[in-house]
Design a protein around this motif. Structure first.
Motif, PDB file in Angstrom:
ATOM      1  N   GLU A 361     -39.293 -34.288  48.204  1.00 13.69           N
ATOM      2  CA  GLU A 361     -39.859 -34.378  46.014  1.00 13.69           C
ATOM      3  C   GLU A 361     -41.187 -34.161  45.797  1.00 13.69           C
ATOM      4  O   GLU A 361     -41.475 -34.313  44.788  1.00 13.69           O
ATOM      5  N   SER A 362     -41.812 -33.388  47.358  1.00 13.90           N
ATOM      6  CA  SER A 362     -43.213 -32.562  46.838  1.00 13.90           C
ATOM      7  C   SER A 362     -42.980 -31.994  45.730  1.00 13.90           C
ATOM      8  O   SER A 362     -43.984 -31.522  45.671  1.00 13.90           O
ATOM      9  N   ILE A 363     -41.599 -30.612  45.587  1.00 16.08           N
ATOM     10  CA  ILE A 363     -41.407 -30.042  45.103  1.00 16.08           C
ATOM     11  C   ILE A 363     -40.846 -30.088  43.952  1.00 16.08           C
ATOM     12  O   ILE A 363     -39.534 -31.427  44.073  1.00 16.08           O
ATOM     13  N   ALA A 364     -41.060 -29.888  42.890  1.00 12.47           N
ATOM     14  CA  ALA A 364     -40.390 -30.105  41.943  1.00 12.47           C
ATOM     15  C   ALA A 364     -38.262 -29.854  41.815  1.00 12.47           C
ATOM     16  O   ALA A 364     -37.626 -30.578  41.456  1.00 12.47           O
ATOM     17  N   ILE A 365     -38.109 -28.239  42.888  1.00 16.71           N
ATOM     18  CA  ILE A 365     -36.413 -28.218  42.334  1.00 16.71           C
ATOM     19  C   ILE A 365     -36.049 -29.601  43.348  1.00 16.71           C
ATOM     20  O   ILE A 365     -34.883 -29.925  43.245  1.00 16.71           O
ATOM     21  N   GLY A 366     -36.529 -30.013  44.678  1.00 16.52           N
ATOM     22  CA  GLY A 366     -36.507 -31.009  45.403  1.00 16.52           C
ATOM     23  C   GLY A 366     -36.241 -32.414  44.613  1.00 16.52           C
ATOM     24  O   GLY A 366     -35.752 -32.884  44.934  1.00 16.52           O
ATOM     25  N   ASP A 367     -37.062 -32.827  43.731  1.00 19.19           N
ATOM     26  CA  ASP A 367     -37.311 -33.759  43.066  1.00 19.19           C
ATOM     27  C   ASP A 367     -35.320 -33.984  42.075  1.00 19.19           C
ATOM     28  O   ASP A 367     -35.455 -34.911  41.863  1.00 19.19           O
ATOM     29  N   VAL A 392     -35.633 -35.132  29.413  1.00 24.67           N
ATOM     30  CA  VAL A 392     -35.894 -36.087  30.108  1.00 24.67           C
ATOM     31  C   VAL A 392     -36.576 -35.512  31.191  1.00 24.67           C
ATOM     32  O   VAL A 392     -37.409 -36.080  32.026  1.00 24.67           O
ATOM     33  N   TYR A 393     -35.966 -34.386  31.892  1.00 20.22           N
ATOM     34  CA  TYR A 393     -36.265 -33.911  33.198  1.00 20.22           C
ATOM     35  C   TYR A 393     -38.133 -33.231  33.253  1.00 20.22           C
ATOM     36  O   TYR A 393     -38.666 -33.475  33.825  1.00 20.22           O
ATOM     37  N   PHE A 394     -38.516 -32.855  31.943  1.00 19.09           N
ATOM     38  CA  PHE A 394     -39.288 -32.329  32.176  1.00 19.09           C
ATOM     39  C   PHE A 394     -40.862 -32.727  31.341  1.00 19.09           C
ATOM     40  O   PHE A 394     -41.285 -33.051  31.773  1.00 19.09           O
ATOM     41  N   GLU A 395     -39.872 -34.166  30.604  1.00 20.28           N
ATOM     42  CA  GLU A 395     -41.516 -35.548  30.967  1.00 20.28           C
ATOM     43  C   GLU A 395     -40.918 -35.973  32.279  1.00 20.28           C
ATOM     44  O   GLU A 395     -42.806 -35.813  32.617  1.00 20.28           O
ATOM     45  N   ARG A 396     -40.344 -36.179  32.504  1.00 22.36           N
ATOM     46  CA  ARG A 396     -40.774 -36.309  34.459  1.00 22.36           C
ATOM     47  C   ARG A 396     -41.717 -35.921  35.369  1.00 22.36           C
ATOM     48  O   ARG A 396     -42.686 -35.963  35.472  1.00 22.36           O
ATOM     49  N   MET A 397     -40.955 -34.181  35.115  1.00 22.62           N
ATOM     50  CA  MET A 397     -42.458 -33.480  35.766  1.00 22.62           C
ATOM     51  C   MET A 397     -43.867 -33.830  35.257  1.00 22.62           C
ATOM     52  O   MET A 397     -44.493 -33.692  36.433  1.00 22.62           O
ATOM     53  N   LYS A 398     -43.486 -33.643  33.646  1.00 18.27           N
ATOM     54  CA  LYS A 398     -45.158 -33.754  33.127  1.00 18.27           C
ATOM     55  C   LYS A 398     -45.250 -35.133  33.535  1.00 18.27           C
ATOM     56  O   LYS A 398     -46.607 -35.318  34.429  1.00 18.27           O
ATOM     57  N   GLN A 399     -44.504 -36.434  33.953  1.00 20.33           N
ATOM     58  CA  GLN A 399     -45.271 -37.550  34.422  1.00 20.33           C
ATOM     59  C   GLN A 399     -45.992 -37.074  35.746  1.00 20.33           C
ATOM     60  O   GLN A 399     -46.588 -37.974  36.292  1.00 20.33           O
ATOM     61  N   LEU A 400     -44.883 -36.933  36.976  1.00 21.71           N
ATOM     62  CA  LEU A 400     -45.275 -36.809  38.533  1.00 21.71           C
ATOM     63  C   LEU A 400     -46.449 -35.768  38.688  1.00 21.71           C
ATOM     64  O   LEU A 400     -47.181 -35.638  39.684  1.00 21.71           O
ATOM     65  N   GLY A 401     -46.478 -34.571  37.020  1.00 26.27           N
ATOM     66  CA  GLY A 401     -47.977 -34.085  37.284  1.00 26.27           C
ATOM     67  C   GLY A 401     -46.618 -32.364  38.331  1.00 26.27           C
ATOM     68  O   GLY A 401     -47.657 -31.574  39.382  1.00 26.27           O
TER      69      GLY A 401
END
Ligand SMILES: Cc1cc2nc3c(=O)[nH]c(=O)nc-3n(C[C@H](O)[C@H](O)[C@H](O)COP(=O)(O)OP(=O)(O)OC[C@H]3O[C@@H](n4cnc5c(N)ncnc54)[C@H](O)[C@@H]3O)c2cc1C
Length: 451
Positions: A361-367, A392-401
């Motif tokens: 999950e530490s990388i975007a693809i895995g998450d 929604v997923y791009f929003e999540r990427m931004k939240q997760l950094g």
């Protein structure tokens, strides 16, 4: 060590090369006479979080398809509503380029082979077959990857959409898509939002020659043209709500005609009634190139997804992996490629009796792979679409950094996760050892730990 990949869209092409890089003997079976499936009418990549995902995959050594796209990009760093630093590949030149990549990797590609049935030994597939009246062909394999997508077919497009749009899938010529997991007796999953089953493809193409010269000039020069729609009475609000690509379901796409240059003029709406389109200045002679009936409707997608784990192994079949839209509600070429690479890689690992790879999950693809699987367990999640590029997923990427365009930073993340070049070909000596060790047997699934 024989891997059979069924479906030659972006995901299948990526899976085939990935398995071949690990030393597998790979055959890719494609229903039509052309590779890339819906990718033949797409073109947008590296937009928003897709940039991060593409660079993660390149850092992991699985970048072949992104290098092909970059090579065929006719615009880079394009901005259009809601989307930054996009590249646009030319839909006319990309497919032969991908053919060359597959040939270079030693993949045996067979065209006009529509798999319609499977032969099972318990919970393992032994062979896949065409219908008797379509050549009566049979392909034996040790592991299989299903990348047949979820688009079409005419009766589904009629039942859940606006009818067959005569799209690039050309079902009337080459026969309908057939899901392999369902042939194995696995219950496939339907995406739906309330009573709407599936989602309509979100863009169509216009012939540039049918547009006003000043529009074509700007499109060729900048890659993007935004033309306000004079009247709001165009029915486009309905079109937005059923789009497969929720990242474009923004008011800007309702109030304007957004065109992108992918060789043809890509019109960022599922369909547009031709008579209304022709009322817009500059579009008086507009003619659809894809789908031919783009004035009425487009293909339906996201019916027939396979239940799978985070290694992309299909639940209930020991030696079947899946990628692309078949693996769930992940929309787009980038998404199809990254899941394809992992599915092909794990098909080879399965045969080498190595633990299957689950990306962390530490990388975007895995998450994304994990997150989408989890969300698909819920009614609400089944009504959503996920992409690195928006919604929604791009929003999540931004939240997760996890979203970044800093290539060096992405490289460090991959390095830290111990995944640098994990998808690259192992050096010749280690590959030789692995293949030789794996050859005599196909192990039962129980010994394949997911690690
Ligand atoms: C009109 C349109 C425009 C799009 N634009 C973009 C864009 O600009 N950017 C973007 O990122 N995404 C875009 N997408 C979405 C993107 O194309 C898909 O999400 C992605 O490419 C899916 O890839 P896939 O390999 O999973 O499936 P598909 O592209 O559907 O490929 C599946 C392949 O499997 C073959 N097949 C099916 N059944 C069988 C069988 N039984 N035997 C053998 N072969 C079989 C099919 O012929 C097909 O070639 C667009 C989609 C559409 C429809």
């Amino acid at each position: 060590m024989k891997v059979i990949v069924i479906g030659g869209g972006w995901s299948g092409c990526a899976a085939a090369v990935s398995a071949a890089r690990q030393g597998a003997d790979v055959t890719l079976l494609e229903r039509t006479d052309t590779l890339l499936g819906t990718g033949l009418v797409g073109g947008i990549f590296r937009n928003n979080g897709r940039f991060t995902a593409a660079e993660e995959m390149i850092a992991m050594g699985g970048g072949d398809m992104f290098h092909a796209m970059d090579k065929c990009a006719q615009h880079r760093n394009v901005e259009f509503p809601g989307h930054s630093h996009s590249s646009l590949y030319n839909i006319a030149t990309i497919e032969p380029e991908v053919q060359r990549v597959l040939a270079g990797a030693g993949v045996d590609v067979r065209y006009q082979v529509r798999i319609a049935d499977v032969e099972m030994d318990g919970s393992r597939i032994v062979a896949v077959k065409t219908k008797k009246n379509e050549g009566d062909l049979r392909f034996e394999g040790d592991a299989f990857v299903e990348t047949t997508g979820t688009a079409g077919v005419p009766n589904i497009c009629t039942k859940h959409g606006n009818g067959c749009g005569m799209c690039i899938l050309r079902c009337h010529t080459f026969g309908n898509r057939v899901g392999i997991a369902s042939r194995c007796g696995i219950k496939e999953i339907e995406g739906h939002k309330r009573e709407q089953v599936g989602a309509m493809s979100g863009s169509c193409k216009l012939l540039k020659e049918s547009l006003a010269p000043h529009i074509v000039e700007e499109l060729n020069r900048t890659g993007v043209v935004v033309v306000p729609i004079p009247s709001s009475d165009d029915g486009s609000s309905d079109k937005l709500s059923i789009k497969a690509c929720q990242q474009y379901a923004l008011p800007e796409y309702q109030e304007n005609i957004v065109l992108l240059d992918t060789g043809h003029a890509k019109l960022m709406t599922p369909y547009f009634p031709q008579a209304q389109l022709r009322k817009v200045p500059g579009f008086e002679n507009a003619r659809f190139e894809d789908p031919y009936s783009g004035g009425v409707g487009n293909s339906m997608r996201f019916v027939g997804m396979a239940p799978r784990d985070d290694a992309l192994k299909v639940d209930g079949v020991d030696n079947l992996f899946c990628g692309g839209e078949k693996a769930g509600l992940l929309v787009g070429h980038t998404e199809a490629i990254v899941t394809g690479v992992l599915a092909g890689h794990n098909a080879a690992r399965y045969l080498l009796d190595e633990p299957l790879l689950v990306l962390p999950e530490s990388i975007a693809i895995g998450d994304a792979i994990r997150h989408v699987r989890e969300r698909m367990q819920t009614e609400e999640g089944l009504g959503l679409k996920f992409t690195f590029s928006g919604s929604v997923y791009f929003e999540r990427m931004k939240q997760l950094g996890s979203y970044t365009t800093d290539v060096a930073e992405i490289g460090r993340r991959i390095e830290k996760a111990g995944l640098a070049d994990v998808f690259a070909a192992p050096d010749a000596s280690s590959r030789h050892r692995s293949v030789r060790a794996a050859k005599p047997v196909v192990q039962p699934a129980a010994v394949h730990a997911v690690g």
